[in-house]
Write a protein that holds these residues in place. Structure first.
Motif, PDB file in Angstrom:
ATOM      1  N   ASN A 147      -3.787   2.819  -2.932  1.00  0.00           N
ATOM      2  CA  ASN A 147      -2.576   2.186  -2.408  1.00  0.00           C
ATOM      3  C   ASN A 147      -2.844   1.832  -0.713  1.00  0.00           C
ATOM      4  O   ASN A 147      -1.954   1.904  -0.094  1.00  0.00           O
ATOM      5  N   GLY A 148      -4.012   1.465  -0.586  1.00  0.00           N
ATOM      6  CA  GLY A 148      -4.399   1.298   0.938  1.00  0.00           C
ATOM      7  C   GLY A 148      -3.979  -0.486   1.242  1.00  0.00           C
ATOM      8  O   GLY A 148      -3.401  -1.001   0.333  1.00  0.00           O
ATOM      9  N   SER A 149      -4.372  -0.473   2.402  1.00  0.00           N
ATOM     10  CA  SER A 149      -3.859  -1.924   2.604  1.00  0.00           C
ATOM     11  C   SER A 149      -5.206  -2.467   3.335  1.00  0.00           C
ATOM     12  O   SER A 149      -5.495  -2.192   4.589  1.00  0.00           O
ATOM     13  N   PRO A 150      -5.672  -3.434   2.809  1.00  0.00           N
ATOM     14  CA  PRO A 150      -5.527  -4.062   1.592  1.00  0.00           C
ATOM     15  C   PRO A 150      -5.806  -3.076   0.444  1.00  0.00           C
ATOM     16  O   PRO A 150      -6.553  -2.290   0.627  1.00  0.00           O
TER      17      PRO A 150
END
Length: 379
Positions: A8-11
């Motif tokens: 669920n990180g970004s990106p």
């Protein structure tokens, strides 16, 4: 099959992997035959291990679970001259003989090699077809040669005996025909080709008496044709005079009437009877007419005689006496009561106008029982 893993990180970051899942087979399907009963035809005398038929069965399982094994089932395996291969081909162990057994019935058993093993059964019928491999044989006569004594007389029938034969084959291969092969030089005997009845072809003569050696043959209708022969020694004895030709209608010996002749006699008798009846009827009618005419003439004559006998009214009557001369009736004629005098005018009317009535006056002076006849006037 592909599996994706993502954070669920970004990106967001992710990873993909391909996964393969293999399904292991389980022996859960029973083998199946394409038919409940397999029917096969084969000829007898075939070679050993000759294929007779094919048994078809399937199993959708894999590996050993789909591998099938065939076998034969019977109460008495020793009586089954067949075998089945792993591929389902049925063959014969030995040459088959239809005369020994014409039909075989048994079961075929199939099983797979899975664990646990599954199986199934089907019915098999093998019909053995006939080949013409058996010669016909005589049942009667029972021996070769066979002796027969025959006594012929005028009251005898033409039948002598009946020949019997048989054949172990079937259908056309066992359809038999009989014949006389030798010994019938006089053509005195005949043999029915279908029934085997031997009889005389004609009435034997006295000079036909003697011994005959008849060679009989029986043949089947197979291919190739097979046959058998036997010898009949026949002794013929003839009595009475049978050499003379017999008439077409012989009542003394046959004691029967020929039907056409009987019909002709009946018709002739009927015609004669009709003619007689018609003739009698015509005679009766003619006689009745004659009697009627005679009675009428008699009545007319009696009336005329009565007129002539009247004294007060004399008529010109004539008797066999000379004209003009009184005629006296004798006592014999009176006793016979014959007062009838034939009037001439009934037969000679031309004389009626020429009668002389001059002597009528002398009627009163004449003696009793006297009749004066008038005389004819001479021209």
């Amino acid at each position: 099959m592909r599996i994706v893993c993502e954070d669920n990180g970004s990106p967001a970051l992710k990873t993909e992997r391909k996964i393969s899942i293999q399904v292991m087979d389980v022996n859960d399907v029973q083998p199946q035959f394409t038919k409940d009963t397999f029917h096969f035809l084969t000829y007898e005398n075939g070679k050993a291990n000759f294929p007779i038929g094919f048994i078809n069965a399937t199993d959708p399982d894999l590996a050993s679970a789909g591998q099938l094994t065939f076998s034969l089932l019977s109460k008495d395996r020793n009586n089954i001259p067949f075998q089945v291969s792993d591929y389902g081909f049925i063959t014969s162990n030995i040459p088959l003989d239809r005369e020994e057994e014409d039909m075989y019935k048994f079961e075929v058993f199939v099983k797979d090699n899975g664990k646990p093993s599954l199986n199934n059964t089907a019915n098999v019928v093998v019909e053995v077809l006939d080949r013409n491999d058996n010669n016909p044989y005589f049942i009667y006569p029972t021996t070769d040669p066979f002796h027969i004594n025959v006594h012929y007389h005028p009251q005898s029938t033409n039948a002598i005996t009946v020949i019997r034969a048989s054949d172990r084959d079937s259908h056309l291969n066992a359809f038999l025909k009989y014949g006389i092969l030798d010994g019938n030089n006089k053509r005195l005997f005949t043999l029915n080709s279908l029934t085997g009845q031997m009889s005389f072809s004609r009435a034997p003569h006295l000079n036909d008496a003697g011994s005959y050696e008849l060679v009989l043959v029986v043949k089947d209708s197979g291919s190739p044709v097979l046959s058998a022969t036997t010898t009949v020694s026949l002794s013929l004895r003839v009595t009475n005079k049978t050499s003379a030709p017999m008439p077409a209608v012989h009542l003394e010996k046959n004691r029967t009437l020929d039907v056409p002749l009987l019909i002709i006699l009946v018709v002739a008798a009927v015609i004669v009877a009709v003619v007689i009846v018609v003739s009698i009827t015509l005679c009766i009618v003619k006689c009745s007419s004659g009697q009627s005419r005679s009675a009428k003439s008699t009545r007319k004559g009696v009336n005329r005689s009565a007129i002539c006998n009247r004294i007060d009214q004399p008529l010109p009557c004539q008797s066999s006496s000379i004209p003009g001369t009184p005629v006296r009736y004798s006592s014999e004629m009176n006793n016979r009561n014959m007062p009838f005098v034939e009037c001439k005018e009934d037969f000679y009317p031309q004389y009626e106008s020429q009668i002389d009535w001059s002597n009528v006056g002398t009627l009163e002076k004449s003696p009793p029982n006297t009749i004066l006849l008038p005389t004819r006037i001479k021209k």
